[in-house]
Design a protein around this motif. Structure first.
Motif, short mmCIF file in Angstrom:
data_model
loop_
_atom_site.label_atom_id
_atom_site.label_comp_id
_atom_site.label_asym_id
_atom_site.label_seq_id
_atom_site.Cartn_x
_atom_site.Cartn_y
_atom_site.Cartn_z
N GLY A 119 16.17 2.97 22.70
CA GLY A 119 16.66 1.93 21.81
C GLY A 119 15.74 1.68 20.63
N VAL A 120 14.55 2.23 20.65
CA VAL A 120 13.59 2.09 19.55
C VAL A 120 13.81 3.28 18.61
N PRO A 121 14.18 3.02 17.35
CA PRO A 121 14.55 4.12 16.45
C PRO A 121 13.54 5.26 16.38
N GLY A 147 15.40 -10.40 20.78
CA GLY A 147 15.86 -10.40 22.16
C GLY A 147 15.79 -9.02 22.77
N ALA A 148 16.43 -8.88 23.92
CA ALA A 148 16.40 -7.63 24.68
C ALA A 148 16.74 -6.43 23.79
N GLY A 149 15.93 -5.40 23.93
CA GLY A 149 16.13 -4.17 23.16
C GLY A 149 15.29 -4.11 21.90
N ALA A 150 14.84 -5.26 21.41
CA ALA A 150 14.01 -5.28 20.20
C ALA A 150 12.58 -4.87 20.55
N SER A 151 11.83 -4.52 19.53
CA SER A 151 10.45 -4.11 19.75
C SER A 151 9.56 -4.70 18.67
N TYR A 210 5.28 -3.29 22.09
CA TYR A 210 6.14 -3.92 23.10
C TYR A 210 7.61 -3.67 22.84
N VAL A 211 8.35 -3.47 23.93
CA VAL A 211 9.82 -3.44 23.91
C VAL A 211 10.27 -4.58 24.82
N ILE A 212 11.20 -5.38 24.35
CA ILE A 212 11.68 -6.51 25.15
C ILE A 212 12.76 -6.01 26.11
N ALA A 213 12.48 -6.11 27.40
CA ALA A 213 13.46 -5.71 28.43
C ALA A 213 14.45 -6.84 28.66
N LEU A 266 8.64 -7.61 29.34
CA LEU A 266 8.33 -6.65 28.30
C LEU A 266 7.87 -5.33 28.91
N LEU A 267 8.04 -4.28 28.15
CA LEU A 267 7.47 -2.98 28.51
C LEU A 267 6.48 -2.66 27.41
N ALA A 268 5.21 -2.50 27.77
CA ALA A 268 4.15 -2.29 26.79
C ALA A 268 3.65 -0.85 26.84
#
Length: 186
Positions: free
Chosen positions: A54-56, A115-119, A95-98, A143-145
């Motif tokens: 989801g992160v470009p 929100g979810a999916g943003a980084s 960080y990616v917001i889960a 979050l996923l770091a």
């Protein structure tokens, strides 16, 4: 041989013998070790992999590269009103917001909600500058770091990913501009 052993140069027969196709068995054993090692790294992590896709700038990476990144993601939890990053500090993670929601502020002024999916967090890592904004949890956040080393290696190792990351930086910096804030932003 099909599946996970394809391309390893090893043929496993019914009785458990390893046939080397004319090559010395010792050479095949070394390859076998590399195949087993590769298998250990490629554990499927669908949630983490989906978050990275989801992160470009990560969506452009190959499957194995995504798997390597997914394997080193660090789960982080934040409670409401807890600072995830603070403007002016040295950046050490991306960080990616889960799940959950965070507020981004520059100089104490809120500029956007994510929100979810943003980084977030790429600017300090790629430009080697202090954090340009503060990020505060608005809700319970998962979050996923990704640490600095793995993030920079993944993004800078692929020209297309690096270009996408630079575009994301410009977008984040433009949306943090005071004129943007006074116009209401998007």
């Amino acid at each position: 041989v099909r599946g996970r052993w394809a391309g390893c140069g090893v043929v496993v027969q019914r009785r458990g013998f390893v046939a080397g196709g004319g090559a010395p068995v010792a050479g095949r054993a070394r390859r076998w070790g590399r195949c087993v090692e590769a298998d250990a790294v490629s554990v499927v992590r669908p949630r983490e992999r989906a978050a990275l896709m989801g992160v470009p700038f990560f969506a452009l990476l190959t499957g194995p590269a995504l798997e390597r990144l997914a394997a080193v993601l660090i789960p982080v939890a934040a409670h409401p009103r807890e600072a995830v990053i603070t403007q002016g500090e040295r950046g050490d993670r991306f960080y990616v917001i889960a799940s959950g929601q965070v507020q981004v502020s520059v100089d104490g002024v809120p500029v956007r909600t994510l929100g979810a999916g943003a980084s977030f967090g790429e600017i300090a890592l790629l430009r080697d500058v202090p954090r340009t904004a503060s990020v505060i949890a608005e809700t319970e956040v998962q979050l996923l770091a990704l640490d600095r080393h793995h993030f920079v290696e993944a993004v800078c190792g692929q020209p297309a990913s690096a270009a996408a990351a630079v575009a994301a930086i410009h977008c984040h910096l433009d949306s943090s501009d005071p004129e943007w804030r006074s116009d209401g932003g998007a």
